[in-house]
Design a protein around this motif. Structure first.
Motif, PDB file in Angstrom:
ATOM      1  N   GLY A   1       0.794  -1.238   0.000  1.00  0.00           N
ATOM      2  CA  GLY A   1       0.000   0.000   0.000  1.00  0.00           C
ATOM      3  C   GLY A   1       0.822   1.281   0.000  1.00  0.00           C
ATOM      4  N   TYR A   2       2.104   1.160  -0.294  1.00  0.00           N
ATOM      5  CA  TYR A   2       2.910   2.372  -0.389  1.00  0.00           C
ATOM      6  C   TYR A   2       4.097   2.169  -1.315  1.00  0.00           C
ATOM      7  N   SER A   3       4.717   3.297  -1.643  1.00  0.00           N
ATOM      8  CA  SER A   3       5.926   3.253  -2.443  1.00  0.00           C
ATOM      9  C   SER A   3       6.815   4.413  -1.992  1.00  0.00           C
ATOM     10  N   TRP A   4       8.064   4.373  -2.366  1.00  0.00           N
ATOM     11  CA  TRP A   4       8.992   5.447  -1.991  1.00  0.00           C
ATOM     12  C   TRP A   4       9.241   6.331  -3.186  1.00  0.00           C
ATOM     13  N   PHE A   5       9.283   7.647  -2.934  1.00  0.00           N
ATOM     14  CA  PHE A   5       9.578   8.588  -4.014  1.00  0.00           C
ATOM     15  C   PHE A   5      10.288   9.790  -3.431  1.00  0.00           C
ATOM     16  N   TYR A   6      11.430  10.101  -3.959  1.00  0.00           N
ATOM     17  CA  TYR A   6      12.223  11.254  -3.552  1.00  0.00           C
ATOM     18  C   TYR A   6      12.364  11.332  -2.029  1.00  0.00           C
ATOM     19  N   GLY A   7      12.623  10.175  -1.440  1.00  0.00           N
ATOM     20  CA  GLY A   7      12.914  10.130  -0.009  1.00  0.00           C
ATOM     21  C   GLY A   7      11.705  10.071   0.898  1.00  0.00           C
TER      22      GLY A   7
ATOM     23  N   LEU B   1      14.073  20.805  -9.485  1.00  0.00           N
ATOM     24  CA  LEU B   1      14.549  21.411  -8.237  1.00  0.00           C
ATOM     25  C   LEU B   1      15.924  22.048  -8.443  1.00  0.00           C
ATOM     26  N   LYS B   2      16.732  21.401  -9.264  1.00  0.00           N
ATOM     27  CA  LYS B   2      18.058  21.951  -9.557  1.00  0.00           C
ATOM     28  C   LYS B   2      17.934  23.268 -10.320  1.00  0.00           C
ATOM     29  N   ASP B   3      16.935  23.358 -11.169  1.00  0.00           N
ATOM     30  CA  ASP B   3      16.681  24.609 -11.902  1.00  0.00           C
ATOM     31  C   ASP B   3      16.147  25.705 -10.990  1.00  0.00           C
TER      32      ASP B   3
ATOM     33  N   SER C   1       6.546  16.352  -3.881  1.00  0.00           N
ATOM     34  CA  SER C   1       8.009  16.437  -3.760  1.00  0.00           C
ATOM     35  C   SER C   1       8.497  17.848  -4.058  1.00  0.00           C
ATOM     36  N   LEU C   2       7.859  18.519  -5.019  1.00  0.00           N
ATOM     37  CA  LEU C   2       8.262  19.899  -5.328  1.00  0.00           C
ATOM     38  C   LEU C   2       7.941  20.825  -4.159  1.00  0.00           C
ATOM     39  N   ALA C   3       6.757  20.631  -3.572  1.00  0.00           N
ATOM     40  CA  ALA C   3       6.355  21.486  -2.447  1.00  0.00           C
ATOM     41  C   ALA C   3       7.203  21.198  -1.212  1.00  0.00           C
ATOM     42  N   LYS C   4       7.572  19.938  -1.062  1.00  0.00           N
ATOM     43  CA  LYS C   4       8.344  19.514   0.108  1.00  0.00           C
ATOM     44  C   LYS C   4       9.771  20.063   0.054  1.00  0.00           C
TER      45      LYS C   4
END
Ligand code: GLN
Length: 283
Positions: A77-83, A107-109, A129-132
């Motif tokens: 019921g879950y997965s990992w993405f960008y930590g 994010l690098k940009d 992930s962008l907001a985080k």
């Protein structure tokens, strides 16, 4: 199955013909993380621990589902993405590592203080992930109520504020629901219907076709629509990012050029496949 280390043996025994060794090894780690919150190191350190009866039954049930090719991420019921851990279910695509590469590029940009629109929310892995990881103000849109629901749960759990819109981008009214943005990003459906036969059943039988497939004769259907929308709601000098089909990079580039975008850059994913593209809206 008596000890932690026996789970791996059980997986080998039961799934030997269905999955290669590398996948069985990965299932073992997923199961240990799910049941006991073990890291890969914990798995080694605690190999001799005894399993209680409840855990044994749970492992057996999980292996039955794996034998039916249900993806391990849907089983736990879950997965990992960008930590971060994202809840997922059958209504959203399982986040892919190549999409993490797209987020890393953005994010690098620098996305700080920018307004971003993400089209095709799914689990919410891109917008969250962008907001985080930046001070961007993020809006995300999806046609699927189920997807928005799970993405909203993920945003809440990961403690980020996101603006959600339920809309169909193929419908022109969508423009009424939108504002203007500095950045637009999308990982729309791009797998060709004809590729279905070549794909493994854990994807084709369990993941949402709505999020994956496009007709062979209209492969860029979402790209042309999103590019059109972007040309109207991006601020001057705004940036559009796409995840793309590895064989369609030049076609997408051409499309972007025709709709008034320039400084177009194609990037490869870790497997060396053309996987993402970035373009600037001409001022
Ligand atoms: N990269 C995904 C896959 O290979 C597809 C994602 C998409 O269609 N947007 O299954």
């Amino acid at each position: 199955m008596q000890k932690v280390k026996d789970i791996r043996r059980y997986l080998d025994q039961m799934l030997n013909e269905k999955y290669p060794n590398t996948e069985r090894r990965s299932f073992n780690l997923w199961i240990l993380e799910y049941l006991f919150d073990f890291s890969p190191t914990d798995a080694i350190m605690n190999a001799e621990d005894l399993l209680d009866e409840k855990s044994v039954i749970k492992v057996q049930q999980m292996v039955e589902l794996l034998a039916e090719h249900k993806p391990i991420q849907q089983i736990v019921g879950y997965s990992w993405f960008y930590g971060h851990k994202f809840s997922i279910n059958e209504e959203v695509l399982i986040p892919r590592p190549e999409t993490e590469e797209l987020v890393a590029w953005m994010l690098k940009d620098q996305t700080n203080d920018k307004s971003i629109l993400d089209i095709g929310t799914g689990s919410g892995c891109i917008p969250i992930s962008l907001a985080k990881n930046s001070t961007a103000s993020v809006t995300t849109l999806d046609i699927s109520e189920g997807a928005l629901k799970i993405a909203a749960c993920n945003a809440k759990r990961l403690n980020v504020k996101i603006n959600f819109i339920l809309a169909d981008i193929l419908n022109l009214d969508v423009l009424n629901a939108l504002s203007t943005y500095d950045v637009i990003v999308s990982n729309p459906p791009y797998v060709l219907d004809s590729d279905k036969e070549l794909m493994s059943s854990n994807v084709v039988d369990y993941e949402p076709h709505l999020a994956l497939f496009v007709p062979n004769n209209d492969a860029l259907k979402y790209y042309s629509k999103i590019t059109e929308i972007a040309s109207r709601v991006l601020n001057p000098g705004g940036i559009l990012y796409f995840e793309i089909h590895e064989l369609k990079a030049l076609e997408v580039k051409h499309l972007l050029k025709n709709k008034g975008f320039s400084s177009i850059e194609i990037r490869q994913d870790m497997q060396g496949k053309d996987r993402m593209i970035k373009a600037l809206l001409n001022v």
